[in-house]
Design a protein around this motif. Structure first.
Motif, PDB file in Angstrom:
ATOM      1  N   ALA A  24       0.968  -1.188   0.193  1.00 36.96           N
ATOM      2  CA  ALA A  24      -0.281   0.305   0.021  1.00 36.96           C
ATOM      3  C   ALA A  24       1.130   0.906   0.198  1.00 36.96           C
ATOM      4  O   ALA A  24       1.956   1.363  -0.080  1.00 36.96           O
ATOM      5  N   PRO A  25       0.549   2.553  -0.539  1.00 36.63           N
ATOM      6  CA  PRO A  25       1.103   3.690  -0.585  1.00 36.63           C
ATOM      7  C   PRO A  25       0.619   4.134   0.766  1.00 36.63           C
ATOM      8  O   PRO A  25       0.651   4.148   1.582  1.00 36.63           O
ATOM      9  N   LEU A 317      -2.288 -13.080 -16.887  1.00 36.17           N
ATOM     10  CA  LEU A 317      -2.027 -11.911 -16.322  1.00 36.17           C
ATOM     11  C   LEU A 317      -1.404 -12.271 -15.119  1.00 36.17           C
ATOM     12  O   LEU A 317      -1.445 -11.181 -14.636  1.00 36.17           O
ATOM     13  N   ARG A 318      -0.455 -13.043 -15.036  1.00 36.79           N
ATOM     14  CA  ARG A 318       0.291 -12.884 -13.411  1.00 36.79           C
ATOM     15  C   ARG A 318       1.407 -12.327 -13.427  1.00 36.79           C
ATOM     16  O   ARG A 318       2.573 -12.336 -12.867  1.00 36.79           O
ATOM     17  N   GLY A 319       2.556 -12.064 -14.836  1.00 38.70           N
ATOM     18  CA  GLY A 319       3.455 -12.268 -15.529  1.00 38.70           C
ATOM     19  C   GLY A 319       3.475 -10.148 -15.422  1.00 38.70           C
ATOM     20  O   GLY A 319       4.131  -9.950 -16.704  1.00 38.70           O
ATOM     21  N   TYR A 320       3.374  -9.659 -14.331  1.00 38.96           N
ATOM     22  CA  TYR A 320       3.553  -8.705 -14.235  1.00 38.96           C
ATOM     23  C   TYR A 320       4.751  -8.474 -13.097  1.00 38.96           C
ATOM     24  O   TYR A 320       4.686  -8.739 -12.063  1.00 38.96           O
ATOM     25  N   LYS A 321       5.884  -6.880 -13.348  1.00 38.65           N
ATOM     26  CA  LYS A 321       6.485  -6.537 -11.984  1.00 38.65           C
ATOM     27  C   LYS A 321       5.756  -6.260 -11.347  1.00 38.65           C
ATOM     28  O   LYS A 321       4.243  -5.501 -11.047  1.00 38.65           O
ATOM     29  N   ALA A 322       6.188  -6.868 -10.106  1.00 42.48           N
ATOM     30  CA  ALA A 322       5.539  -6.919  -8.691  1.00 42.48           C
ATOM     31  C   ALA A 322       5.830  -5.061  -8.357  1.00 42.48           C
ATOM     32  O   ALA A 322       6.545  -4.378  -8.125  1.00 42.48           O
ATOM     33  N   PHE A 323       4.839  -4.269  -7.358  1.00 46.78           N
ATOM     34  CA  PHE A 323       4.939  -3.148  -7.578  1.00 46.78           C
ATOM     35  C   PHE A 323       4.889  -2.209  -7.294  1.00 46.78           C
ATOM     36  O   PHE A 323       5.773  -1.232  -7.610  1.00 46.78           O
ATOM     37  N   SER A 324       4.261  -2.539  -9.696  1.00 45.28           N
ATOM     38  CA  SER A 324       4.407  -1.446 -10.425  1.00 45.28           C
ATOM     39  C   SER A 324       3.191  -0.779 -10.518  1.00 45.28           C
ATOM     40  O   SER A 324       2.778  -1.624 -10.049  1.00 45.28           O
ATOM     41  N   SER A 325       2.868   0.117 -11.685  1.00 45.53           N
ATOM     42  CA  SER A 325       2.265   0.514 -12.175  1.00 45.53           C
ATOM     43  C   SER A 325       1.207  -0.244 -12.948  1.00 45.53           C
ATOM     44  O   SER A 325      -0.033  -0.180 -13.530  1.00 45.53           O
ATOM     45  N   ASN A 434      -5.801   3.182  -8.671  1.00 45.55           N
ATOM     46  CA  ASN A 434      -4.494   4.048  -8.504  1.00 45.55           C
ATOM     47  C   ASN A 434      -3.406   2.892  -7.262  1.00 45.55           C
ATOM     48  O   ASN A 434      -2.779   3.765  -6.518  1.00 45.55           O
ATOM     49  N   LYS A 435      -3.767   1.989  -6.422  1.00 48.01           N
ATOM     50  CA  LYS A 435      -2.768   1.548  -4.767  1.00 48.01           C
ATOM     51  C   LYS A 435      -1.884   1.455  -5.173  1.00 48.01           C
ATOM     52  O   LYS A 435      -1.421   2.043  -4.685  1.00 48.01           O
ATOM     53  N   VAL A 436      -1.879   0.497  -6.609  1.00 51.78           N
ATOM     54  CA  VAL A 436      -0.003   0.670  -7.197  1.00 51.78           C
ATOM     55  C   VAL A 436       0.128   2.033  -7.704  1.00 51.78           C
ATOM     56  O   VAL A 436       1.429   1.726  -8.541  1.00 51.78           O
ATOM     57  N   PHE A 437      -0.638   2.946  -8.580  1.00 53.31           N
ATOM     58  CA  PHE A 437       0.334   3.304  -8.995  1.00 53.31           C
ATOM     59  C   PHE A 437       1.392   4.227  -8.456  1.00 53.31           C
ATOM     60  O   PHE A 437       1.465   4.877  -7.337  1.00 53.31           O
ATOM     61  N   THR A 438       2.682   4.758  -9.466  1.00 52.64           N
ATOM     62  CA  THR A 438       3.568   5.593  -9.188  1.00 52.64           C
ATOM     63  C   THR A 438       3.493   6.867  -8.480  1.00 52.64           C
ATOM     64  O   THR A 438       2.357   7.618  -8.771  1.00 52.64           O
ATOM     65  N   VAL A 439       3.805   7.864  -7.800  1.00 50.91           N
ATOM     66  CA  VAL A 439       3.105   9.309  -7.051  1.00 50.91           C
ATOM     67  C   VAL A 439       3.553   9.727  -8.774  1.00 50.91           C
ATOM     68  O   VAL A 439       2.498  10.823  -8.894  1.00 50.91           O
ATOM     69  N   LYS A 440       4.624   9.808  -9.105  1.00 57.57           N
ATOM     70  CA  LYS A 440       4.546  10.381 -10.682  1.00 57.57           C
ATOM     71  C   LYS A 440       3.526  10.467 -11.536  1.00 57.57           C
ATOM     72  O   LYS A 440       3.072  11.225 -12.465  1.00 57.57           O
ATOM     73  N   LEU A 441       3.160   8.886 -11.308  1.00 68.36           N
ATOM     74  CA  LEU A 441       1.497   8.749 -12.042  1.00 68.36           C
ATOM     75  C   LEU A 441       0.618   9.540 -11.870  1.00 68.36           C
ATOM     76  O   LEU A 441       0.037   9.610 -12.447  1.00 68.36           O
ATOM     77  N   SER A 495     -13.031  -7.641  -0.990  1.00 66.76           N
ATOM     78  CA  SER A 495     -13.698  -6.854  -1.751  1.00 66.76           C
ATOM     79  C   SER A 495     -11.988  -6.242  -2.747  1.00 66.76           C
ATOM     80  O   SER A 495     -12.656  -5.684  -3.713  1.00 66.76           O
ATOM     81  N   VAL A 496     -11.403  -7.034  -2.957  1.00 66.86           N
ATOM     82  CA  VAL A 496     -10.251  -6.828  -4.204  1.00 66.86           C
ATOM     83  C   VAL A 496      -9.528  -7.783  -3.935  1.00 66.86           C
ATOM     84  O   VAL A 496      -9.476  -9.038  -3.696  1.00 66.86           O
ATOM     85  N   SER A 497      -8.702  -8.045  -4.780  1.00 70.09           N
ATOM     86  CA  SER A 497      -8.548  -9.734  -5.640  1.00 70.09           C
ATOM     87  C   SER A 497      -6.414  -9.810  -4.606  1.00 70.09           C
ATOM     88  O   SER A 497      -6.496 -10.430  -4.161  1.00 70.09           O
ATOM     89  N   TRP A 498      -6.227  -8.622  -4.438  1.00 70.52           N
ATOM     90  CA  TRP A 498      -4.374  -8.897  -3.963  1.00 70.52           C
ATOM     91  C   TRP A 498      -4.402  -8.806  -2.172  1.00 70.52           C
ATOM     92  O   TRP A 498      -3.589  -8.760  -2.262  1.00 70.52           O
ATOM     93  N   GLY A 499      -5.601  -8.840  -1.775  1.00 68.47           N
ATOM     94  CA  GLY A 499      -5.546  -9.235  -0.061  1.00 68.47           C
ATOM     95  C   GLY A 499      -7.296  -9.386   0.702  1.00 68.47           C
ATOM     96  O   GLY A 499      -7.973  -9.262  -0.304  1.00 68.47           O
ATOM     97  N   ASN A 500      -6.652  -9.793   2.079  1.00 69.74           N
ATOM     98  CA  ASN A 500      -7.953 -10.396   2.120  1.00 69.74           C
ATOM     99  C   ASN A 500      -8.411  -9.026   3.358  1.00 69.74           C
ATOM    100  O   ASN A 500      -9.993  -9.944   3.794  1.00 69.74           O
ATOM    101  N   GLY A 501      -7.430  -8.622   3.092  1.00 72.40           N
ATOM    102  CA  GLY A 501      -8.110  -7.469   4.694  1.00 72.40           C
ATOM    103  C   GLY A 501      -8.861  -5.932   4.045  1.00 72.40           C
ATOM    104  O   GLY A 501      -9.302  -6.420   2.807  1.00 72.40           O
ATOM    105  N   ARG A 502      -9.034  -5.466   5.131  1.00 76.92           N
ATOM    106  CA  ARG A 502      -9.899  -4.507   4.862  1.00 76.92           C
ATOM    107  C   ARG A 502      -8.848  -3.393   4.219  1.00 76.92           C
ATOM    108  O   ARG A 502      -7.854  -3.043   4.587  1.00 76.92           O
TER     109      ARG A 502
END
Length: 538
Positions: A24-25, A317-325, A434-441, A495-502
């Motif tokens: 998370a940012p 759909l899984r072949g992307y760099k983690a923590f990137s936009s 935009n959960k993992v969008f860069t600050v620049k984006l 509610s989201v695919s990347w985690g089970n938390g709130r």
């Protein structure tokens, strides 16, 4: 992967749940809301617990920005009036992607579920590359049906066509049949295959199925999807859906095929009533004009479409760099449903999805409300899948007898899209995951919001404001985020695919009038600061 009704992702494949594992940012610093005041600051910074200030003018007349202050959801369906029924024929056509075609692609990952209790040597319910056990289900619209292979996944988290068929059948009976028609089926079972197989308690005993009096035939191939044997029908004291459910629970293949054939014959009879061959199932959507589109129907269609279009493409759909936009992840249908209702989208709305992925939110929004929707996605893999998602949703909506809003997708950079620039000024709701969008984006996106009309809403997973709890100052006086009235809302587990938390999402509503009033009060209270600022800018 969307599964089940509102908030139900119990059958979600683990592969999809793990598509995005993003950090998370940095958290927006928050302060505990004051119990003595419900007012906040205005613009790019908000506050509900500021210490007493000699300059309270910043908060006069502004509204509370706390999550709890947002009106609670009181309805599961849009309240606006709309004609939901389509006049188009429901015939899917050659490009229809069926449940059968999905399982055929992954046949090695499936196993037998049914057996023939009368013949232990009957292997017709086993996986087979050419002649698997196939049945058909009638859908509400004329000419609409779909084939299903009666196999179960080896991995319980993968797509289960038998559960899928069962859920769609119950939905059709519950929401498309009249009370008189429902009586011919009997009560709808309270649990489905996935629920009954996971129960720890013993189910209540039910009447036994009548014995098969003739040699059961094998389930049929694609060339003849409805040609099971014709033993005696279920006894009158065993309602049709109860017999269906009992055959399913007992894994009795011949009984299941026979009973489903009778169910299909009954559904077909409802689609050709009287001399004019009227389809009485299609009268149901007419009643939804005032009552609203049933949430369970919407979720069932969304789930069906996703399972056939996105599910088989999970590996690419899984072949992307983690923590990137460009990392891939999704909002689940339950959260999308909430966002649609919170933002009051309707048939006249224009919805934009920036970073639309496989297009699942675009198609859900247009199905759920009839709105026009547009999505833009940079990454080729999800963008290519999205084309199929959109096409198949149009087909599936026709099968269920429903009108769907216009949808448009673009593969490309959202920062360079001319089409997006054209639509931004007309948009009613803009979604940015935009959960993992860069600050620049995120910073590059902010100027685009200047074109939004008054009252337009931006929904994001990370806020486009520097802080929710600061006050208007000389520094942020001209920040574009000051046009936003921002509310933070909590989303729940699943509610989201990347985690089970709130987590939180943010509703940014364009309110230039309110900002102008507060700015005028600020300038009146601080003429020297404003004069010095303007002088410094000249």
């Amino acid at each position: 992967m969307p599964k089940g009704g509102l908030g139900d992702e119990s059958d979600l494949p683990r592969d999809v749940k793990r598509l995005r594992t993003a950090s998370a940012p940095k958290k927006v610093r928050k302060r505990k809301p004051s119990t003595s005041s419900k007012t906040t600051s205005r613009g790019s910074s908000r506050s509900e617990n500021l210490a007493p200030s000699p300059e309270p003018i910043y908060r006069i007349g502004s509204r509370s920005r706390s999550t709890s202050s947002f009106p609670p959801l009181v309805s599961e369906a849009p309240t606006f009036k709309r004609d939901w029924r389509t006049d188009e024929d429901g015939t899917p056509g050659e490009r229809h992607l069926t449940s059968k075609s999905v399982v055929e692609l992954l046949m090695k990952t499936y196993k037998a579920y049914f057996k023939n209790p009368q013949d232990p040597n009957d292997d017709s319910f086993e996986p087979h590359a050419i002649n698997p056990p196939v049945v058909e289900l009638e859908y509400p619209n004329r000419g609409a049906s779909e084939q299903y292979i009666l196999l179960a996944p080896k991995d319980v988290d993968h797509y289960n066509p038998i559960y899928d068929l069962e859920s769609s059948l119950y939905t059709i009976v519950e929401y498309y049949c009249t009370e008189e028609q429902k009586a011919l089926f009997g009560p709808i079972p309270m649990d489905t295959l996935s629920e009954s197989t996971s129960r720890s308690s013993t189910p209540e005993p039910e009447p036994a199925l009548p014995p098969v009096t003739s040699s059961p035939s094998k389930p049929t191939s694609e060339a003849s999807p409805e040609a099971p044997s014709s033993p005696s029908p279920p006894q009158p004291d065993l309602p049709l859906l109860r017999a269906f459910k009992r055959a399913l629970d007992d894994e009795d293949g011949p009984a299941f095929v026979r009973i489903l054939k009778e169910i299909n014959q009954l559904l077909r009879s409802f689609k050709e009533v009287g001399p004019e061959k009227s389809n009485t199932l299609m009268e149901a959507p007419l009643k939804w004009r005032d009552a609203g589109f049933p949430n369970k129907v919407m979720m069932r269609i969304v789930e069906e479409n996703y399972q056939r279009t996105v599910g088989p493409n999970v590996p690419k759909l899984r072949g992307y760099k983690a923590f990137s936009s460009t990392v891939y992840g999704e909002l689940m249908p339950s959260l999308v449903d909430e966002i649609v209702r919170v933002t009051n989208m309707n048939e006249d709305s224009l919805f934009l999805d920036l970073g639309s992925g496989v297009g699942n939110i675009v198609v859900q929004a247009s199905l759920q409300t009839g709105c026009k929707s547009f999505g833009v996605e940079l990454m080729p893999a999800p963008a290519s899948v999205a084309v199929n998602v959109l096409e198949q949703m149009k087909i599936r909506a026709r099968m269920w007898g429903l009108r769907i809003g216009d949808m448009e997708l673009e593969e490309g950079d959202m920062l360079k899209s001319r089409r997006l620039d054209e639509l931004m000024a007309k948009a009613d709701v803009v979604l940015v995951d935009n959960k993992v969008f860069t600050v620049k984006l995120n910073e590059a996106l902010r100027p685009k919001f200047l074109d939004l009309k008054e009252g337009a809403i931006v929904v994001s997973l990370a806020p486009f404001v520097s802080s929710l709890n600061a006050r208007m100052t000389e520094r942020n006086l001209d920040d574009i985020s000051t046009i936003f009235d921002v509310t933070e809302r909590e989303y729940h587990s699943g509610s989201v695919s990347w985690g089970n938390g709130r987590g939180s999402y943010y509703i940014h509503k364009v309110d230039r009038t309110g900002y102008a009033e507060i700015r005028a009060k600020y300038e009146s209270a601080h003429p020297r600061r404003v004069s010095r600022r303007r002088g410094g800018d000249s």
